[in-house]
Design a protein around this motif. Sequence first.
Motif, PDB file in Angstrom:
ATOM      1  N   LEU A  19       0.883  -1.272  -0.082  1.00 25.55           N
ATOM      2  CA  LEU A  19      -0.200   0.155   0.032  1.00 25.55           C
ATOM      3  C   LEU A  19       0.897   1.369  -0.120  1.00 25.55           C
ATOM      4  N   VAL A  20       1.775   1.190   0.851  1.00 26.76           N
ATOM      5  CA  VAL A  20       2.943   2.361   0.899  1.00 26.76           C
ATOM      6  C   VAL A  20       3.543   2.682  -0.617  1.00 26.76           C
ATOM      7  N   LEU A  45       8.090   8.553   8.437  1.00 27.82           N
ATOM      8  CA  LEU A  45       6.822   8.196   7.580  1.00 27.82           C
ATOM      9  C   LEU A  45       6.173   6.951   8.257  1.00 27.82           C
ATOM     10  N   ALA A  46       7.013   6.271   9.014  1.00 30.13           N
ATOM     11  CA  ALA A  46       6.201   5.096   9.911  1.00 30.13           C
ATOM     12  C   ALA A  46       5.686   5.491  11.090  1.00 30.13           C
ATOM     13  N   TYR A  47       6.178   6.376  11.672  1.00 33.24           N
ATOM     14  CA  TYR A  47       5.377   6.978  12.660  1.00 33.24           C
ATOM     15  C   TYR A  47       3.989   7.752  12.195  1.00 33.24           C
ATOM     16  N   VAL A  56       8.089   0.242   5.938  1.00 29.56           N
ATOM     17  CA  VAL A  56       8.108   1.334   5.012  1.00 29.56           C
ATOM     18  C   VAL A  56       9.619   1.236   4.296  1.00 29.56           C
ATOM     19  N   ALA A  57      10.696   0.830   5.134  1.00 29.99           N
ATOM     20  CA  ALA A  57      11.856   0.243   4.269  1.00 29.99           C
ATOM     21  C   ALA A  57      11.579  -0.566   3.318  1.00 29.99           C
ATOM     22  N   ARG A  58      10.761  -1.440   3.361  1.00 33.08           N
ATOM     23  CA  ARG A  58      10.578  -2.752   2.305  1.00 33.08           C
ATOM     24  C   ARG A  58       9.964  -2.019   1.063  1.00 33.08           C
ATOM     25  N   ALA A  59       8.926  -1.223   1.401  1.00 34.76           N
ATOM     26  CA  ALA A  59       8.337  -0.344   0.441  1.00 34.76           C
ATOM     27  C   ALA A  59       9.335   0.612  -0.546  1.00 34.76           C
ATOM     28  N   TYR A  60      10.218   0.919   0.140  1.00 34.66           N
ATOM     29  CA  TYR A  60      11.371   1.835  -0.645  1.00 34.66           C
ATOM     30  C   TYR A  60      12.082   1.064  -1.206  1.00 34.66           C
TER      31      TYR A  60
END
Length: 467
Positions: A19-20, A45-47, A56-60
Motif C-alpha cells: 500500500l505504501v 513516515l512509519a510514525y 516502510v523500508a521494504r516499500a522503499y
Amino acid sequence: MDTIWPEALPKSKGPKYTLVADAIRKAIGDKKLDVGAKLPPVRELAYRLQITPGTVARAYTILTDEGLLHAEVGRGTFVAPPKSPILDDVWARQLHLREDKYNANVSLFSPRLPDAGQVALIRECLQKVSQADPGLFLNYPTRDAYIPMRQSVVDWLSDLPLGPLTHDDIVLTHGGQNGLCLVFQTILRGPKPIVLVEDLSYAGFRRAGELMRAEVIGVKMDKWGIDPASMEHVLRQTNAQAVCVSPEVQNPTGIHTPLARRKEVVDVARRFDLQIVEDDCYRMGEAREPSYRALAPERGWHVSSISKILTPALRVGFAIAPKDRSADLRRSAEYGYFGLAQPLAELTRLLLSDPRTRQIAQDVRKRMGDYVRITVNALGGFDLNWAPDVPFIWLNLPSGWRSAAFSRAAEREGIQLRSADEFALRDGRAPNAVRIAMNGHVSLERFEDAMLRLRALLDNPPEQISV
C-alpha cells in the motif's frame, strides 16, 4: 509532499508495504512527486502512518529495485530520473569510442564481448545488492546462504545435458580457471600425479596441473579431438589420474567432438579408472552432445563460467563433480576459500535469474557471430576452422609462413593474436597455425580493416622463411 500521505493507510487487502509502495508509485505517476524530490525518512513516515519502520523500508526497497527511487548514503531516498534509452545507447557505445580514439592496436589474443545490455543490467543488480540486508556484508558465508545462488546456476544450466543436477551439486568458483584448480585439488593424489591433455590444448590445463605438482602429458589428437587409441597407449605406460578435454569447443582449434568419439573416450577412461575433466568455458551456443558427466556419471567433472557469454569481469564460474564426489569437491572449496564473497554471489544470482539475461546472452552470441562472419569473408580463401557461435577462429597458415613469424608480422600491423606455440606443451610440436579471437570492443568496421590487413599478409609471405 505531505498531500500524498494520509493520516492512516487505506483499509485495503494486501500487505501494508504494498500500500505504501502503491501510494508513492501513484504520486510519481501523477507528478505530485517530481524527480529529485526527497522522501520522508523511514522512521518519520512509519510514525505518521502508524506502521513499523521495516514496512516502510521494504516499500522503499521495492521502488528502488524498480528504478523509481534511488538512495544516497547519508542523504536519504529520492525520486529517480526516468531511464533514458538515449543515455543507455551512449553508455553502450562508449567502449568502442574510447578504444577507437586512444588505442591504434586491435587485440585478438582473447575473446572480448560486446556490450549487449549486460553492463546496464549489472549496474542495476549492483544497486540492488547495495540495498540488501546488512548481514550480507557482515557475516561469514555459510553453505545454506548460497542455496539461492546455486539454484540460479542450476536454472541457468537447465538446457545443458549434464545428467541429474541439483543445487547441492554446484560449487561456486572464481572463474573457470579456479574451477579447474579446485577439481585437480579434489582428484589428484600422490607426490607426482599425472594429467593427460591433447597435444594442442588450453594452457590453463598445464598451469593448473603444475600448481598441483602434476606432470602434464600430451596425447595425439585428430579432427574429432583426443585420440582414444593414443590415450590408451599413454595410459598403459603411466598411472595418469585425469584427462582434461573441451569436447564442445576445443581451445584453440575449435574442434567439436561427436558423440561416438566421446563414448570411445569414456570406454578407455573406465578401463583405466581415469577421471574426465570437461572444460566447457568457450561454449556460447547450445550443447550439441551429452556432456561427459552425463555419459560417465561416475567419473565426469564439469567446469564452466559466465566469462565467454556475459562478462569475464566478475570472475564467476562453477564446478560440478560426479554424483558421489560432490561432497569432496565442496570440501576442497570450503577448505580453500570458504566460498564466493556473499555480495558477489548475490549479484550473480540476480544476474542469472533476471529474465532479460538469456536474451542478452543471445544478443552477445549474435554480435560475436557478426565478427566471425567478417573474419570468414576476409580470410575464407585460407584453411579455417570456425563456427558462427565460437568466439575464435583457427587459421592454418599457407605455405611460406611460420606461426611465430606471422604473429610478429601481424603485431607490426597493430594486430595481436596467438601463435599455435602458445597451446603446445613445452616438449611438443606446434603446427603452423594461429588463433584469431573475436574482439567485440572495437567497431565492426575497424575489425574488418584488421582482417583485411591479415589477408594482405597471408597473400604475401616472406621470401625467406623465418622461425
